[in-house]
Scaffold this active site. Structure first.
Site, PDB file in Angstrom:
ATOM      1  CB  CYS A 154      56.351 114.864   7.794  1.00  0.00           C
ATOM      2  SG  CYS A 154      55.730 113.188   7.555  1.00  0.00           S
ATOM      3  N   GLY A 155      53.698 115.990   8.491  1.00  0.00           N
ATOM      4  CA  GLY A 155      52.262 115.964   8.652  1.00  0.00           C
ATOM      5  C   GLY A 155      51.675 114.696   8.083  1.00  0.00           C
TER       6      GLY A 155
END
Length: 268
Positions: free
Chosen positions: A108-109
Protein backbone atom coordinates in the site's frame (compact mmCIF):
# COMPACT_ATOMS: atom_id res chain seq x y z
CA UNK A 1 20.07 -6.72 11.18
CA UNK A 2 19.11 -9.86 9.29
CA UNK A 3 17.03 -9.57 6.15
CA UNK A 4 15.89 -13.17 6.30
CA UNK A 5 15.09 -15.71 8.97
CA UNK A 6 14.58 -19.46 8.99
CA UNK A 7 11.51 -21.21 10.32
CA UNK A 8 10.54 -24.85 10.79
CA UNK A 9 7.75 -25.89 8.44
CA UNK A 10 5.86 -28.95 7.26
CA UNK A 11 6.47 -29.35 3.50
CA UNK A 12 3.95 -31.32 1.44
CA UNK A 13 4.73 -32.52 -2.09
CA UNK A 14 4.38 -35.56 -4.33
CA UNK A 15 7.31 -37.33 -2.65
CA UNK A 16 6.10 -36.49 0.86
CA UNK A 17 2.28 -36.59 0.80
CA UNK A 18 2.14 -36.95 4.59
CA UNK A 19 4.45 -33.99 5.15
CA UNK A 20 8.11 -33.56 5.98
CA UNK A 21 9.59 -31.23 8.60
CA UNK A 22 12.05 -28.80 7.03
CA UNK A 23 13.67 -25.42 7.55
CA UNK A 24 12.52 -22.57 5.31
CA UNK A 25 13.91 -19.07 4.73
CA UNK A 26 11.48 -16.15 5.10
CA UNK A 27 11.98 -12.53 4.14
CA UNK A 28 11.85 -10.42 7.28
CA UNK A 29 9.04 -7.90 7.66
CA UNK A 30 9.28 -5.68 10.73
CA UNK A 31 7.84 -2.36 11.88
CA UNK A 32 9.92 0.80 11.92
CA UNK A 33 8.57 3.72 13.90
CA UNK A 34 9.73 7.05 12.54
CA UNK A 35 9.87 10.03 14.89
CA UNK A 36 10.45 13.54 13.62
CA UNK A 37 11.72 16.18 16.04
CA UNK A 38 10.80 13.90 18.93
CA UNK A 39 7.18 13.33 17.86
CA UNK A 40 5.72 10.14 16.35
CA UNK A 41 5.33 10.53 12.60
CA UNK A 42 4.44 7.11 11.24
CA UNK A 43 5.13 3.40 11.31
CA UNK A 44 6.20 1.62 8.15
CA UNK A 45 6.57 -2.10 7.54
CA UNK A 46 9.87 -2.89 5.91
CA UNK A 47 12.75 -5.34 5.57
CA UNK A 48 15.55 -4.01 7.81
CA UNK A 49 18.50 -2.44 6.05
CA UNK A 50 19.20 0.95 4.42
CA UNK A 51 16.77 2.53 6.87
CA UNK A 52 18.48 5.90 6.81
CA UNK A 53 18.06 6.05 3.04
CA UNK A 54 14.48 4.92 3.43
CA UNK A 55 13.59 7.76 5.80
CA UNK A 56 15.19 10.36 3.60
CA UNK A 57 13.26 9.16 0.56
CA UNK A 58 10.04 9.04 2.56
CA UNK A 59 10.41 12.54 3.99
CA UNK A 60 11.19 13.86 0.54
CA UNK A 61 8.17 12.12 -0.97
CA UNK A 62 6.02 13.67 1.77
CA UNK A 63 7.36 17.10 0.89
CA UNK A 64 8.96 17.60 4.30
CA UNK A 65 12.56 17.86 3.11
CA UNK A 66 13.97 19.05 -0.18
CA UNK A 67 17.56 17.88 0.23
CA UNK A 68 19.96 16.06 2.51
CA UNK A 69 20.85 19.34 4.17
CA UNK A 70 17.32 19.55 5.60
CA UNK A 71 18.01 16.53 7.85
CA UNK A 72 20.29 17.34 10.77
CA UNK A 73 20.44 13.79 12.14
CA UNK A 74 18.79 10.42 11.56
CA UNK A 75 19.73 7.69 13.97
CA UNK A 76 18.53 4.76 16.03
CA UNK A 77 18.22 5.07 19.81
CA UNK A 78 20.70 2.97 21.74
CA UNK A 79 20.13 -0.78 21.32
CA UNK A 80 16.96 -0.29 19.26
CA UNK A 81 16.45 -0.85 15.57
CA UNK A 82 12.66 -0.52 15.41
CA UNK A 83 12.64 3.24 16.00
CA UNK A 84 14.43 5.83 13.87
CA UNK A 85 14.70 9.36 15.25
CA UNK A 86 15.00 12.23 12.78
CA UNK A 87 15.94 15.76 13.72
CA UNK A 88 15.25 18.31 11.01
CA UNK A 89 17.64 21.14 10.31
CA UNK A 90 16.91 24.52 11.83
CA UNK A 91 14.26 26.35 9.85
CA UNK A 92 12.75 23.22 8.28
CA UNK A 93 9.10 22.93 9.23
CA UNK A 94 8.14 19.60 10.85
CA UNK A 95 5.28 17.56 9.41
CA UNK A 96 1.79 18.57 10.41
CA UNK A 97 0.21 16.46 13.10
CA UNK A 98 -1.68 13.60 11.54
CA UNK A 99 -3.39 10.40 12.55
CA UNK A 100 -2.91 7.38 10.35
CA UNK A 101 -5.45 4.55 10.52
CA UNK A 102 -3.40 1.69 9.13
CA UNK A 103 0.17 0.57 8.59
CA UNK A 104 2.41 1.50 5.68
CA UNK A 105 3.30 -1.76 3.93
CA UNK A 106 4.98 -3.01 0.80
CA UNK A 107 1.56 -3.36 -0.87
CA UNK A 108 0.00 0.00 0.00
CA UNK A 109 1.02 3.61 -0.14
CA UNK A 110 1.77 5.92 2.76
CA UNK A 111 -0.81 4.69 5.25
CA UNK A 112 0.94 4.14 8.58
CA UNK A 113 -0.14 4.19 12.20
CA UNK A 114 1.74 6.56 14.51
CA UNK A 115 2.73 4.11 17.26
CA UNK A 116 4.04 0.56 17.41
CA UNK A 117 1.48 -0.28 20.08
CA UNK A 118 -1.34 0.19 17.57
CA UNK A 119 -0.04 -2.65 15.39
CA UNK A 120 -1.29 -5.43 17.60
CA UNK A 121 -4.98 -5.18 18.26
CA UNK A 122 -7.05 -7.27 20.62
CA UNK A 123 -8.60 -10.06 18.57
CA UNK A 124 -12.41 -10.17 18.81
CA UNK A 125 -12.61 -13.92 18.09
CA UNK A 126 -10.96 -17.06 19.42
CA UNK A 127 -9.58 -18.26 16.10
CA UNK A 128 -7.57 -21.02 17.76
CA UNK A 129 -10.82 -22.64 18.95
CA UNK A 130 -12.07 -23.15 15.37
CA UNK A 131 -11.90 -26.93 14.85
CA UNK A 132 -12.33 -26.87 11.06
CA UNK A 133 -10.39 -29.45 9.05
CA UNK A 134 -9.39 -29.00 5.41
CA UNK A 135 -7.97 -31.73 3.20
CA UNK A 136 -4.64 -31.07 1.56
CA UNK A 137 -6.20 -31.93 -1.80
CA UNK A 138 -8.83 -29.23 -1.32
CA UNK A 139 -6.23 -26.60 -0.49
CA UNK A 140 -4.30 -27.47 -3.63
CA UNK A 141 -7.46 -26.92 -5.72
CA UNK A 142 -8.12 -23.42 -4.41
CA UNK A 143 -5.58 -21.45 -6.50
CA UNK A 144 -7.20 -22.77 -9.67
CA UNK A 145 -10.68 -21.98 -8.41
CA UNK A 146 -9.58 -18.47 -7.48
CA UNK A 147 -7.92 -18.01 -10.85
CA UNK A 148 -11.15 -19.02 -12.59
CA UNK A 149 -12.98 -16.35 -10.61
CA UNK A 150 -10.49 -13.59 -11.55
CA UNK A 151 -12.19 -12.35 -14.69
CA UNK A 152 -10.55 -8.93 -14.75
CA UNK A 153 -7.13 -10.50 -14.22
CA UNK A 154 -7.76 -12.65 -17.29
CA UNK A 155 -8.10 -9.48 -19.31
CA UNK A 156 -5.38 -7.35 -17.73
CA UNK A 157 -2.97 -9.62 -15.87
CA UNK A 158 -2.47 -6.85 -13.32
CA UNK A 159 -4.79 -7.47 -10.39
CA UNK A 160 -4.61 -9.33 -7.12
CA UNK A 161 -7.34 -11.80 -6.29
CA UNK A 162 -8.69 -12.92 -2.93
CA UNK A 163 -11.45 -15.43 -2.24
CA UNK A 164 -13.28 -16.94 0.71
CA UNK A 165 -14.04 -20.66 0.52
CA UNK A 166 -15.90 -23.20 2.61
CA UNK A 167 -13.71 -25.99 3.97
CA UNK A 168 -14.94 -28.30 1.19
CA UNK A 169 -13.76 -25.89 -1.51
CA UNK A 170 -17.09 -24.23 -2.28
CA UNK A 171 -16.50 -20.63 -3.37
CA UNK A 172 -18.33 -18.05 -1.27
CA UNK A 173 -16.97 -14.84 -2.78
CA UNK A 174 -14.02 -13.61 -4.85
CA UNK A 175 -12.84 -10.05 -5.39
CA UNK A 176 -10.01 -8.36 -7.32
CA UNK A 177 -8.06 -5.17 -6.75
CA UNK A 178 -4.72 -3.57 -7.65
CA UNK A 179 -3.81 -3.88 -3.95
CA UNK A 180 -4.05 -7.25 -2.23
CA UNK A 181 -5.00 -5.43 0.96
CA UNK A 182 -7.93 -3.81 -0.85
CA UNK A 183 -9.08 -7.11 -2.33
CA UNK A 184 -8.92 -8.66 1.15
CA UNK A 185 -10.99 -5.83 2.60
CA UNK A 186 -13.61 -6.35 -0.12
CA UNK A 187 -13.90 -10.07 0.65
CA UNK A 188 -14.02 -9.60 4.40
CA UNK A 189 -16.46 -6.70 3.97
CA UNK A 190 -18.70 -9.11 2.07
CA UNK A 191 -18.37 -11.57 4.95
CA UNK A 192 -19.37 -8.86 7.43
CA UNK A 193 -22.45 -7.85 5.39
CA UNK A 194 -23.54 -11.44 4.86
CA UNK A 195 -23.30 -12.76 8.39
CA UNK A 196 -19.97 -14.57 7.94
CA UNK A 197 -18.00 -12.70 10.59
CA UNK A 198 -16.33 -14.49 12.23
CA UNK A 199 -15.53 -16.55 9.15
CA UNK A 200 -15.63 -19.85 11.02
CA UNK A 201 -14.81 -22.93 9.00
CA UNK A 202 -13.53 -20.89 6.05
CA UNK A 203 -10.33 -20.57 4.03
CA UNK A 204 -9.07 -17.20 2.79
CA UNK A 205 -7.07 -17.65 -0.43
CA UNK A 206 -4.83 -14.89 -1.82
CA UNK A 207 -3.19 -14.79 -5.23
CA UNK A 208 0.19 -13.45 -4.15
CA UNK A 209 2.43 -13.28 -1.13
CA UNK A 210 1.00 -13.21 2.37
CA UNK A 211 2.23 -10.22 4.36
CA UNK A 212 1.58 -8.88 7.84
CA UNK A 213 -1.51 -6.85 7.05
CA UNK A 214 -3.26 -9.79 5.38
CA UNK A 215 -2.60 -12.06 8.34
CA UNK A 216 -3.82 -9.37 10.72
CA UNK A 217 -6.99 -8.77 8.68
CA UNK A 218 -7.67 -12.52 8.63
CA UNK A 219 -7.20 -12.75 12.40
CA UNK A 220 -9.52 -9.81 13.05
CA UNK A 221 -12.20 -11.44 10.84
CA UNK A 222 -11.92 -14.81 12.57
CA UNK A 223 -10.51 -16.68 9.57
CA UNK A 224 -8.99 -20.02 10.68
CA UNK A 225 -7.11 -20.90 7.48
CA UNK A 226 -5.13 -18.47 5.30
CA UNK A 227 -3.45 -19.65 2.10
CA UNK A 228 -1.38 -17.95 -0.59
CA UNK A 229 0.27 -19.01 -3.82
CA UNK A 230 3.52 -17.26 -2.86
CA UNK A 231 5.68 -16.84 0.24
CA UNK A 232 4.56 -15.38 3.55
CA UNK A 233 6.71 -12.89 5.41
CA UNK A 234 8.22 -13.64 8.79
CA UNK A 235 5.80 -11.31 10.57
CA UNK A 236 2.79 -12.87 8.82
CA UNK A 237 3.91 -16.26 10.16
CA UNK A 238 4.33 -14.78 13.64
CA UNK A 239 0.84 -13.22 13.56
CA UNK A 240 -0.73 -16.44 12.30
CA UNK A 241 1.02 -18.51 14.95
CA UNK A 242 -0.07 -16.19 17.75
CA UNK A 243 -3.64 -15.79 16.48
CA UNK A 244 -4.25 -19.50 15.92
CA UNK A 245 -4.42 -19.32 12.12
CA UNK A 246 -3.28 -22.14 9.87
CA UNK A 247 -1.03 -20.43 7.30
CA UNK A 248 -0.17 -22.19 4.04
CA UNK A 249 2.24 -20.74 1.48
CA UNK A 250 3.47 -21.71 -1.97
CA UNK A 251 0.12 -23.43 -2.58
CA UNK A 252 0.51 -24.41 -6.21
CA UNK A 253 0.59 -27.52 -8.32
CA UNK A 254 1.03 -30.51 -6.02
CA UNK A 255 2.88 -28.82 -3.15
CA UNK A 256 2.53 -26.37 -0.30
CA UNK A 257 4.30 -25.31 2.89
CA UNK A 258 2.43 -25.19 6.20
CA UNK A 259 3.94 -22.47 8.37
CA UNK A 260 1.63 -22.48 11.41
CA UNK A 261 -0.98 -24.73 13.03
CA UNK A 262 -0.66 -27.51 10.43
CA UNK A 263 -3.01 -29.87 12.30
CA UNK A 264 -6.06 -28.39 10.57
CA UNK A 265 -4.82 -29.76 7.23
CA UNK A 266 -5.67 -33.43 6.68
CA UNK A 267 -2.87 -35.02 4.66
CA UNK A 268 -2.99 -38.37 2.88
Amino acid sequence: MSRHVRRRIVAVDADHPSGEARSDALAVEEPLEIRVNGAPFMVTMRTPGHDIELVHGLLAAEGIVAGVEDVATARFPRNRFDVLEVRLAEGVAPPHERTRATTTTASCGVCGTPTLDALRQDLPFDVAADDVRVSGATLLRLPGLLREAQRTFSATGGLHGVALFEADGRLLVAREDVGRHNATDKVLGWALMNGRRPARGCVLMVSGRTSFELAQKAALAGVPVLAGVSAPSSLAVDVAQEAGITLAGFVRGDRMNLYSHPDRVVLS
